[in-house]
Design an enzyme around this catalytic site. Structure first.
Site, PDB file in Angstrom:
ATOM      1  CB  CYS A 113      -1.077  -0.093   1.137  1.00  0.00           C
ATOM      2  SG  CYS A 113      -2.288   1.224   0.891  1.00  0.00           S
ATOM      3  CG  ASP A 182      -5.799   2.518   7.750  1.00  0.00           C
ATOM      4  OD1 ASP A 182      -5.182   1.740   6.855  1.00  0.00           O
ATOM      5  OD2 ASP A 182      -6.396   3.574   7.271  1.00  0.00           O
TER       6      ASP A 182
HETATM    7  C1  RUB Z   1      -3.962   3.405   3.026  1.00  0.00           C
HETATM    8  C2  RUB Z   1      -3.451   2.603   3.905  1.00  0.00           C
HETATM    9  C3  RUB Z   1      -2.113   2.838   4.679  1.00  0.00           C
HETATM   10  C4  RUB Z   1      -2.354   3.264   5.819  1.00  0.00           C
HETATM   11  C5  RUB Z   1      -1.337   3.905   6.824  1.00  0.00           C
HETATM   12  O1  RUB Z   1      -5.206   3.155   2.615  1.00  0.00           O
HETATM   13  O2  RUB Z   1      -4.107   1.502   4.077  1.00  0.00           O
HETATM   14  O3  RUB Z   1      -1.330   1.770   4.784  1.00  0.00           O
HETATM   15  O4  RUB Z   1      -3.487   4.305   6.121  1.00  0.00           O
HETATM   16  O5  RUB Z   1      -1.161   5.136   6.040  1.00  0.00           O
HETATM   17  P1  RUB Z   1      -6.235   4.095   1.761  1.00  0.00           P
HETATM   18  P2  RUB Z   1      -0.192   6.352   6.645  1.00  0.00           P
HETATM   19  O6  RUB Z   1      -5.404   4.537   0.530  1.00  0.00           O
HETATM   20  O7  RUB Z   1      -7.471   3.512   1.408  1.00  0.00           O
HETATM   21  O8  RUB Z   1      -6.516   5.460   2.752  1.00  0.00           O
HETATM   22  O9  RUB Z   1       1.070   5.710   7.171  1.00  0.00           O
HETATM   23  O10 RUB Z   1       0.068   7.430   5.529  1.00  0.00           O
HETATM   24  O11 RUB Z   1      -0.837   7.088   7.540  1.00  0.00           O
END
Ligand code: RUB
Length: 308
Positions: A113, A182
């Site tokens: 991701c 998340d």
């Molecule tokens: C994004 C996702 C990320 C976490 C952490 O999902 O799963 O791995 O949110 O991100 P989406 P961060 O694209 O559906 O929002 O470290 O940037 O907070």
């Protein structure tokens, strides 16, 4: 989906509350509170899984109840929102420093991701002179992997782009997996983009360590009282165009956006307060998130209708 990643979502929500508070033209404190609560509810409903969102809203809104005038309440929202945004940005920097220490010179790192904070760890390791290589997944169906490989490319890090189902084929080349979160539950389970638990399972089987980079405001206080994290299910059209799916009468397309990685597959959670094993998640919720046990009890009473 215009704002992606739990940290950015939280900062955007704090900024939106600040801007709303600054623009509100109301004369009574009651009307101010009502309007702000309505805005807070709208924001929280936009993404159900990222706990950073209700946590940020809780932090920004928590000064309103004690305010004695509209101006005092407004100033409290603005001050808290700006402090949250600043501390969230600082947290990313701290985690990058701590996380980078776990990446060794010559390591090959896999990420899934697009996590701002996971990438910050990788970029910091590279910046400090370590020679590293990255495998990044595509991340069906929304292709967040494309954002990840652009960021890594711009940072000058050699990156291999693979489809999600290729993780197990490459896992023996990987020294460390780093992902974001998340939500982190009280028992140390990590909720992150769909596919993370498969990546974690492959890593566990291959004895590859998995590190989760997560700011403390991604820990989920209400899991202490047994509340589950809701997994966002997104429109099926993101997976299969409606004109194709519509012709397949016996087929249902499912599109959960997140999954749960059990704590047994997580080696370390790196927060801005330091690195902890997943079993210590409760300590973060209790000591660093500012949620008192009375607040859990209040929520529990509301949920069950029991006062004790
Ligand atoms: C994004 C996702 C990320 C976490 C952490 O999902 O799963 O791995 O949110 O991100 P989406 P961060 O694209 O559906 O929002 O470290 O940037 O907070």
């Amino acid at each position: 989906m215009e704002i992606r990643g739990a940290g950015r979502i939280a900062r955007a929500a704090a900024g939106a509350l600040r801007d709303h508070a600054l623009g509100l033209k109301v004369s009574s404190l009651e009307a101010f509170r009502h309007e702000m609560e309505r805005a807070a509810e709208t924001l929280v409903a936009t993404r159900p899984t990222a706990v950073s969102l209700p946590n940020a809203v809780h932090i920004v809104m928590s000064g309103i109840s004690g305010a004695k005038s509209v101006e005092e309440a407004r100033a409290s929202v603005v001050q808290r929102a700006e402090a949250f945004i600043r501390s969230s940005q600082n947290a990313v920097g701290r985690i990058a420093e701590f996380g980078a220490r776990h990446i060794r010179d010559g390591d090959t790192v896999l990420t899934h991701c697009n996590s701002e904070v996971a990438l910050a760890c990788i970029i910091e390791a590279h910046r400090s002179g370590k020679d590293i290589e990255v495998f990044a997944t595509e991340v069906r169906p929304r292709n967040q992997g494309l954002i990840t490989i652009r960021t890594l490319n711009d940072a000058g890090i050699h990156t291999n782009f693979i489809v999600d189902s290729a993780v197990r084929s490459f896992i023996n080349k990987i020294d460390l997996v780093i992902v974001g979160a998340d939500a982190v539950t009280v028992n140390g389970a990590v909720v992150n983009k769909i596919g993370t638990s498969q990546v974690a399972h492959s890593a566990h089987e291959a004895r590859v360590n998995l590190l989760v980079a997560a700011e403390t405001y991604k820990f989920a206080p209400r899991t202490v009282i047994g509340e589950l994290i809701e997994i966002e299910e997104r429109p099926p059209g993101e997976v299969l165009p409606d004109e194709i799916a519509g012709a397949l009468k016996n087929v249902t397309v499912r599109n959960p956006a997140f999954d749960v990685t059990p704590p047994e597959y997580v080696d370390l959670i790196v927060t801005e307060k330091g690195a902890i094993p997943p079993q210590m998640a409760y300590v973060i919720i209790r000591e660093h998130l500012g949620w008192e046990i009375e607040e859990f009890n209040k929520v529990f009473a509301i949920n069950t209708g029991h006062e004790d």
